[in-house]
Design an enzyme around this catalytic site. Structure first.
Site, mmCIF file in Angstrom:
data_model
loop_
_atom_site.group_PDB
_atom_site.id
_atom_site.type_symbol
_atom_site.label_atom_id
_atom_site.label_comp_id
_atom_site.label_asym_id
_atom_site.label_seq_id
_atom_site.Cartn_x
_atom_site.Cartn_y
_atom_site.Cartn_z
ATOM 1 N N SER A 182 0.814 -1.221 0.000
ATOM 2 C CA SER A 182 0.000 0.000 0.000
ATOM 3 C C SER A 182 0.843 1.265 0.000
ATOM 4 O O SER A 182 0.418 2.296 -0.522
ATOM 5 C CB SER A 182 -0.934 0.006 1.208
ATOM 6 O OG SER A 182 -0.198 -0.137 2.416
ATOM 7 N N HIS A 183 2.039 1.216 0.574
ATOM 8 C CA HIS A 183 2.899 2.405 0.589
ATOM 9 C C HIS A 183 3.372 2.754 -0.815
ATOM 10 O O HIS A 183 3.702 3.915 -1.088
ATOM 11 C CB HIS A 183 4.103 2.177 1.505
ATOM 12 C CG HIS A 183 3.749 2.114 2.950
ATOM 13 N ND1 HIS A 183 4.692 2.043 3.944
ATOM 14 C CD2 HIS A 183 2.545 2.107 3.587
ATOM 15 C CE1 HIS A 183 4.090 2.009 5.135
ATOM 16 N NE2 HIS A 183 2.791 2.042 4.932
#
Length: 375
Positions: free
Chosen positions: A164-165
């Protein structure tokens, strides 16, 4: 006092948030974008330069984040044909401001240009599509416009692999607490680490990242393919192998480990203890990078990690880097990224964090002389 871990959603919440049913019906239409009627016919197709993995089947079917389509035309307008699937697009003509097209219904959309001369158009996918593929059928020259040859591929190429980063999960949100529809609407890969870094170098890029997934363990131990397991495939169904002719990135940026280590082991998981999880992570990560090295013989690898989980993630990524170096890998750097605010949805990186991370990665890239000349 250590900072609290980010609140990352369970697999059920992630999939619900990214599913077609959970996405709100948004207007999301920028000035200069006009939906055409159901009977509108597509004109001559524009030859396209495509970034990211796609399957050419009834249009361009895609699921990995950060896909983009670039074309050229002569005339006052161009048409975009969108197929099924919930998607948030950003459209730019001649490098102008992004025009949003959010959750468009399938059909043709007229994109206006200034003047009847030659124009460039770029359509970026900003959203994540874990629940299923979405389709862009192409760009077309309507009556009064002419299709021109596609833009040339850029000399520089960067591949981003992560979770997700890397996706940019909720990075444009002003708040940490987000509903599922807000998470979907505020995720923007184009403004995340991949988009910012690639723009800095005028590079083509791929974003092969999935929120909630890790190297050997997904968030909270939920059952789904990990990133190394999903990576070989064009879509998340594991059916079609990914092939991108001409894809030879000089730089590969990887950020994986947050989901492996940010939650405690639960009864029934296959690791007896944290040491066993570390050993599996280290072994699998080194093998994954080894496979990438065979695919990209001249690439420089950047392995980055935040200081979350009391530093456990960064320690493990640093150890993997050391193991790779001990095995003879020379074109690699470990890049710690510290001091992020994590003000995005569910305490994910926000836009300022993404810019700081990109700048940190760029310093590591710039420290390598002749990096862009290696192919």
């Amino acid at each position: 006092m250590p900072r609290p871990l980010p609140r990352i959603l369970s697999v059920a919440a992630i999939v619900a948030g990214l599913s077609l049913m959970a996405v709100p019906a948004l207007a999301g239409q920028g000035d200069g974008v006009t939906p055409l009627g159901a009977g509108a016919q597509a004109g001559r197709p524009l030859p396209l330069h495509i970034g990211g993995r796609v399957v050419d089947r009834d249009g361009y079917r895609r699921q990995w984040p950060g896909t983009y389509f670039e074309g050229r035309f002569r005339g006052p307008a161009v048409d975009l044909s969108v197929g099924p699937g919930a998607v948030s697009l950003r459209i730019r003509v001649d490098g102008g401001a992004a025009m949003p097209l959010v959750k468009p219904q399938p059909g043709l959309y007229r994109i206006a240009a200034k003047g009847a001369g030659d124009h460039n158009i770029r359509v970026d996918v900003a959203s994540e599509s874990q629940a299923g593929p979405t389709v862009v059928r192409g760009l077309f020259a309507p009556q009064g416009s002419m299709a021109l040859p596609a833009p040339a591929a850029r000399a520089r190429q960067i591949e981003f692999i992560g979770d997700s980063h890397t996706v940019g999960y909720g990075n444009t949100s002003p708040d940490r607490q987000c509903s599922q529809d807000v998470i979907w609407r505020t995720t923007d890969t184009t403004l995340g680490v991949p988009g910012v870094t690639a723009a800095r170098y005028d590079a083509d890029y791929q974003v092969n990242a999935i929120s909630g997934r890790g190297i050997v363990r997904n968030y909270g131990g939920f059952a789904a393919p990990t990133v190394p397991e999903a990576y070989p495939y064009a879509l998340f169904d594991g059916q079609i192998r990914a092939t991108t002719p001409g894809w030879h990135p000089q730089v590969v940026v990887i950020a994986l480990g947050t989901n492996d280590f940010s939650t405690p082991l639960k009864p029934g998981e296959r690791w007896a203890d944290r040491d066993a999880l570390h050993a599996d992570y280290e072994r699998t990560y080194t093998a994954f990078v080894g496979g990438l090295r065979k695919a990209y013989p001249s690439a420089f690898f950047v392995l980055w990690a935040t200081d979350r989980a009391d530093g456990e993630i960064a320690r493990e990524v640093s150890k993997v880097t050391d193991m790779l170096r001990a095995g003879g890998e020379k074109r690699i750097a470990f890049v710690p990224v510290n001091g992020l605010a994590f003000s995005g949805c569910d305490s994910h990186p926000d836009l300022a964090d993404d810019r700081l991370t990109a700048a940190t990665i760029e310093r590591a890239i710039d420290a390598q002389p002749g990096i862009w000349g290696a192919r």
